[in-house]
Write an enzyme that holds these catalytic residues in place. Sequence first.
Site, mmCIF file in Angstrom:
data_model
loop_
_atom_site.group_PDB
_atom_site.id
_atom_site.type_symbol
_atom_site.label_atom_id
_atom_site.label_comp_id
_atom_site.label_asym_id
_atom_site.label_seq_id
_atom_site.Cartn_x
_atom_site.Cartn_y
_atom_site.Cartn_z
ATOM 1 C CE LYS A 52 8.713 7.903 0.186
ATOM 2 N NZ LYS A 52 7.500 8.243 -0.006
ATOM 3 C CD GLN A 96 5.805 11.642 0.368
ATOM 4 O OE1 GLN A 96 6.603 11.187 -0.198
ATOM 5 N NE2 GLN A 96 6.109 11.718 1.339
ATOM 6 C CG ASP A 119 2.573 5.348 0.110
ATOM 7 O OD1 ASP A 119 3.732 4.819 0.298
ATOM 8 O OD2 ASP A 119 2.521 6.301 -0.766
#
Length: 296
Positions: A52, A96, A119
């Site tokens: 990312k 994460q 997200d």
Amino acid sequence: MLVLDGKIASAAVKASLLEQTTALKAAGKRTPHLAAILVGNNGASETYVASKVKNCEETGFGSSLYRFEETVSEQELLAKIEELNKDKNVDGILVQLPLPKHIDDAKVIEAIHPNKDVDGFHPSNVGRLVQGLNSFIPATPYGVLLMLEYFNIPTKGKNAVVIGRSNIVGRPMSVLLSADHPQGNATVTCCHRYTPKEDLIAACKNADILVVAVGIPEFVTADMIKPGAVIIDVGITRVEDATAKKGFRIKGDVNYEQAITKASAVTPVPGGVGLMTIAGLLMNTMKAYEGKFYHN
């Protein structure tokens, strides 16, 4: 048979974003900034976050990575999120997953301001998604939509089957495929662990579009695939293999070698949906920067 190559489709998305960030820099403006939080030293999470950060650089985005030991307290993690919520130079925040057992995932997700929830997991964004309102779409389903768009895969009026009902992939994917937009308007069946096997196989055999997200290597075999179907394989699992150089092979949820003998289009693993997930995340970050979504 068309290979739905994530390298090609994601490269197109990134090229478009790079063009936008180049224009922003030329105008003397700052570029989008993504802040990532990584707790512990999980190998897969390390790989995902590194990818990312790398992709942010390649598209001209700014990025920050905040690392915490696995023993970090929930309170300390929430304090960092609140700090990033207030930082006007941070557009998107991602934590994460998975997190250590002593930390409540839901509490952490809800702590991220909906305007920075790139997200797409915050209940506010999920609610807006279900109602067909502007929202951040979870990155993997968003990536699938971008792939369908890039390869011009028709969905309107098609029978779509989604195997898996997680909040990250299966559930939002089912909503998006049935929604009224160019990559939607399909008739959707969602199968899961309690779907009787004979019903699941029957549904798959009737699927024009089959999305598989169960985390079981090569779960879908040729006898479950309708001739000419489009197969979207979301799964990615390391399978031990003594003959492989690294001691393992990466397998998807679909038996690829069998699928290509019957399907009209298939995503490879690796090199398919995983790369599009990053593309979806980058698109969400740009939208956050542009202020596309406003929540009180």
